[in-house]
Scaffold this motif. Sequence first.
Motif, mmCIF file in Angstrom:
data_model
loop_
_atom_site.group_PDB
_atom_site.id
_atom_site.type_symbol
_atom_site.label_atom_id
_atom_site.label_comp_id
_atom_site.label_asym_id
_atom_site.label_seq_id
_atom_site.Cartn_x
_atom_site.Cartn_y
_atom_site.Cartn_z
ATOM 1 N N GLY B 43 61.022 76.097 39.108
ATOM 2 C CA GLY B 43 60.669 77.201 40.014
ATOM 3 C C GLY B 43 60.121 76.729 41.355
ATOM 4 N N LYS B 44 60.173 75.426 41.631
ATOM 5 C CA LYS B 44 59.596 74.894 42.876
ATOM 6 C C LYS B 44 60.296 75.471 44.112
ATOM 7 N N SER B 45 61.621 75.400 44.105
ATOM 8 C CA SER B 45 62.363 75.914 45.261
ATOM 9 C C SER B 45 62.221 77.423 45.372
ATOM 10 N N THR B 46 62.181 78.091 44.217
ATOM 11 C CA THR B 46 61.996 79.544 44.241
ATOM 12 C C THR B 46 60.706 79.894 44.966
ATOM 13 N N LEU B 47 59.647 79.159 44.657
ATOM 14 C CA LEU B 47 58.358 79.429 45.305
ATOM 15 C C LEU B 47 58.490 79.280 46.822
ATOM 16 N N ALA B 48 59.140 78.187 47.263
ATOM 17 C CA ALA B 48 59.283 77.961 48.710
ATOM 18 C C ALA B 48 60.087 79.077 49.355
ATOM 19 N N HIS B 49 61.153 79.473 48.709
ATOM 20 C CA HIS B 49 62.029 80.489 49.311
ATOM 21 C C HIS B 49 61.401 81.878 49.288
ATOM 22 N N VAL B 50 60.683 82.186 48.227
ATOM 23 C CA VAL B 50 59.989 83.490 48.186
ATOM 24 C C VAL B 50 58.969 83.564 49.323
ATOM 25 N N ALA B 52 59.127 82.072 52.093
ATOM 26 C CA ALA B 52 59.816 82.161 53.387
ATOM 27 C C ALA B 52 60.549 83.489 53.555
ATOM 28 N N GLY B 53 60.658 84.263 52.471
ATOM 29 C CA GLY B 53 61.230 85.605 52.586
ATOM 30 C C GLY B 53 62.704 85.710 52.289
ATOM 31 N N ARG B 54 63.243 84.760 51.569
ATOM 32 C CA ARG B 54 64.682 84.825 51.273
ATOM 33 C C ARG B 54 64.994 86.040 50.391
ATOM 34 N N PRO B 55 66.038 86.806 50.748
ATOM 35 C CA PRO B 55 66.422 87.953 49.907
ATOM 36 C C PRO B 55 66.922 87.479 48.539
ATOM 37 N N GLY B 56 66.875 88.366 47.580
ATOM 38 C CA GLY B 56 67.406 88.054 46.260
ATOM 39 C C GLY B 56 66.333 87.734 45.242
ATOM 40 N N TYR B 57 65.090 87.678 45.698
ATOM 41 C CA TYR B 57 63.977 87.423 44.781
ATOM 42 C C TYR B 57 63.119 88.679 44.684
ATOM 43 N N GLU B 58 62.746 89.022 43.472
ATOM 44 C CA GLU B 58 61.921 90.217 43.282
ATOM 45 C C GLU B 58 60.508 89.800 42.866
ATOM 46 N N VAL B 59 59.568 90.137 43.724
ATOM 47 C CA VAL B 59 58.167 89.859 43.376
ATOM 48 C C VAL B 59 57.686 91.003 42.493
ATOM 49 N N THR B 60 57.361 90.686 41.251
ATOM 50 C CA THR B 60 56.988 91.735 40.305
ATOM 51 C C THR B 60 55.476 91.895 40.164
ATOM 52 N N ARG B 61 54.762 90.891 40.600
ATOM 53 C CA ARG B 61 53.291 90.990 40.525
ATOM 54 C C ARG B 61 52.686 89.895 41.410
ATOM 55 N N GLY B 62 51.465 90.141 41.847
ATOM 56 C CA GLY B 62 50.740 89.113 42.574
ATOM 57 C C GLY B 62 50.832 89.271 44.081
ATOM 58 N N SER B 63 50.263 88.299 44.785
ATOM 59 C CA SER B 63 50.202 88.393 46.239
ATOM 60 C C SER B 63 50.326 87.005 46.858
ATOM 61 N N ALA B 64 50.669 87.014 48.141
ATOM 62 C CA ALA B 64 50.688 85.770 48.920
ATOM 63 C C ALA B 64 50.204 86.120 50.327
ATOM 64 N N ARG B 65 49.213 85.411 50.792
ATOM 65 C CA ARG B 65 48.667 85.689 52.125
ATOM 66 C C ARG B 65 48.796 84.438 52.981
ATOM 67 N N PHE B 66 49.191 84.678 54.224
ATOM 68 C CA PHE B 66 49.334 83.599 55.192
ATOM 69 C C PHE B 66 48.302 83.828 56.287
ATOM 70 N N GLU B 67 47.349 82.945 56.373
ATOM 71 C CA GLU B 67 46.211 83.092 57.293
ATOM 72 C C GLU B 67 45.593 84.481 57.165
ATOM 73 N N GLY B 68 45.491 84.928 55.939
ATOM 74 C CA GLY B 68 44.828 86.193 55.636
ATOM 75 C C GLY B 68 45.714 87.415 55.710
ATOM 76 N N VAL B 69 46.963 87.241 56.141
ATOM 77 C CA VAL B 69 47.875 88.377 56.301
ATOM 78 C C VAL B 69 48.837 88.426 55.116
ATOM 79 N N ASP B 70 49.152 89.650 54.697
ATOM 80 C CA ASP B 70 50.048 89.823 53.556
ATOM 81 C C ASP B 70 51.441 89.281 53.898
ATOM 82 N N LEU B 71 51.756 88.123 53.377
ATOM 83 C CA LEU B 71 53.014 87.459 53.713
ATOM 84 C C LEU B 71 54.202 88.238 53.167
ATOM 85 N N LEU B 72 54.031 88.805 51.971
ATOM 86 C CA LEU B 72 55.164 89.440 51.303
ATOM 87 C C LEU B 72 55.604 90.718 51.998
#
Lengths: 422, 255
Positions: B43-50, B52-72
Amino acid sequence: MSALERLLGEFASLGAGTGAVRQAAAQSLRSVGLPARNEDSWRYANLRALEQLPSFLPAAATPALATAPEALALPAPLPGYSRLVLVDGRVQREHSSAEALALAVRPGVENLARLEAVSDQRLGLIATAFATEPLTLAIDAPLALAPLALEIVSLTSPSAPASYLNLTLRVAPGVQCQLVERHLGGARQPGLAGTRIDVTLAEGAQLQHQRLFAVSGATLLLDNLQAQLHARARYQLCHIAVGGASARSTAEVRLAGAQASLDWRALAAGAGPQFNDLMLTVLHEAPATRSQQLFRGLANERAHVACNVDTRVAPQARDAVVVQSLRGLLDGQGAEVDLRPQLTINTDAVQARHGATTGKLDDDLLFYLLARGLEPAAARALLKSAFLGEVLKSIEPEALRRAAQQATALRLGDLALSEPWQ
Amino acid sequence: MSTPVLQVEDLHVSVAGTPVLKGITLTVPAGEVHAIMGPNGSGKSTLAHVLAGRPGYEVTRGSARFEGVDLLAMAPEARARAGLFLGFQYPVEIPGVNNAYLLKAALNARRRERSEPEIDAFDFLALVRAQMRTMQMDENLLTRGVNEGFSGGEKKRNEILQMLVLEPRLALLDETDSGLDIDALKIVGRGINTLRSPTRSVVLVTHYQRLLEYVVPDRVHVLARGRILRSGDRELALELERRGYDWLLEEQSAA
């Protein structure tokens, strides 16, 4: 009443002053008829637009006021090119350069036998029958000719909605020349811009021929080109088709002499409900002949773009080389691109490469550009420009390349105006 | 304590209905280099691509923040312009778009985001030439189509060149070391080290620890079966090199 019956009736209404050649063309049309959708070479053409034309009558001589430069919206002259301006098929002496006029004053020389021999060229008979000022350019000045630009403007009117060009071009042995054709103008009402061009390159002659079809409005474009190449003749033919509501271009190039070569590059782009259909026939009839055929077609929205390339290598055409690359790009729900590569080889000693692909914009490429910060619209425009750039970048001079790119961008509405390949 | 550059919490991601990431939690403070290691398919590449915002991945739970901003919540291009850079494992070829054109377009997109004027052509060339020297790249590559006809090593160097020109706040480098010979690895390592600063962070996704000989990470995380199984310092990477991943997977199974 069928379109052919209307066409012949309107031709008859022109009276006896049409001359033997034009009457022979009309007679030939009567016998060969108009093409039909069930004919293999015409399956993608928008023949309905031909049937729905209100009239085939050529526009009358245009009033002087309308041929003022601002009314014609003529582009700036190409640097270093002499210029011949035609409006609705008539030479406009006041807008043309003296060098160009000196070449163009000869009466037309017709070769109907050649035209009739190729049924796919039969729509050229319409232009032959109706063109009021057939034109012959006989280029025999040894290496001294300045490049020539033909500015072909369609104005037309509702009562006489057609304009025609019937051009015969002869290039003498060993002469190198450059010819640009720009088809401009166009009317809001349905009309026809018909061309018939007959090119002969004598032994060792070289012609760089660049054609830009950028007619606007509701015009139906019917373009017909025949070329015959003698030994060692070289023909570079670039065809940019972005104009008109509907367009059909039919070209046939005979490589009749040994070592004759054709470099054909074509771009067809359409948007909205536009039809843009190209057919090229290449006949390798002599040893060591070469042809390269490069096509890039782009259909936006509901547009329909088609390209049919039929290459035939005769038994005597030993050591012929054929390189064919046809590609289409779709960017719309109802967009359609039809590519039909045909290669018939009747000799063992031949090198041939061919490929034809059609697809949508590549998602991986798009994401790569987005991941570099480009807006989606800019990314799409960039990829389309790059795709079409394979043809556009070969256009010289720069002013013509820019004009071709702008005309393409205007048609598509979403093309990058810069040159990403530079 | 300052806001981390990247903060991922309990991230679950599915691809075509299949769970791939099953609860990733990761914090990357400013100025740090983190390495994410793991076996194939972890899942390493999946993490990087998610991220970066690559289409085709579904975030089903959780969060990711970039400098405090909702990255997702951000579009891929907005993430890039905000300062997130994805270095691709398989950089695409884009015939007809030359390298310099794309680099300049990307740099100007980033500058517009920061309300800076577009870069002058002379300054741009000076900047790119300097970074090409760092990456030991032939200047002719600038006028070629993006990655068109490049060797594998040239493509990877080109990715790092883009990174150096764009100066991201966070670089996610997806197996940038794969397919590189030892000399190219050193050059890529030098490029990554050039970017290091107290305000920039790097996440290196890699199979092997050999790149880490040149880019010494602050933290190493082992990602397997969609989860981070263990985190540590550089010693963890060396241990993985000696023992492989099986022992960690067995430990996790036993637990």
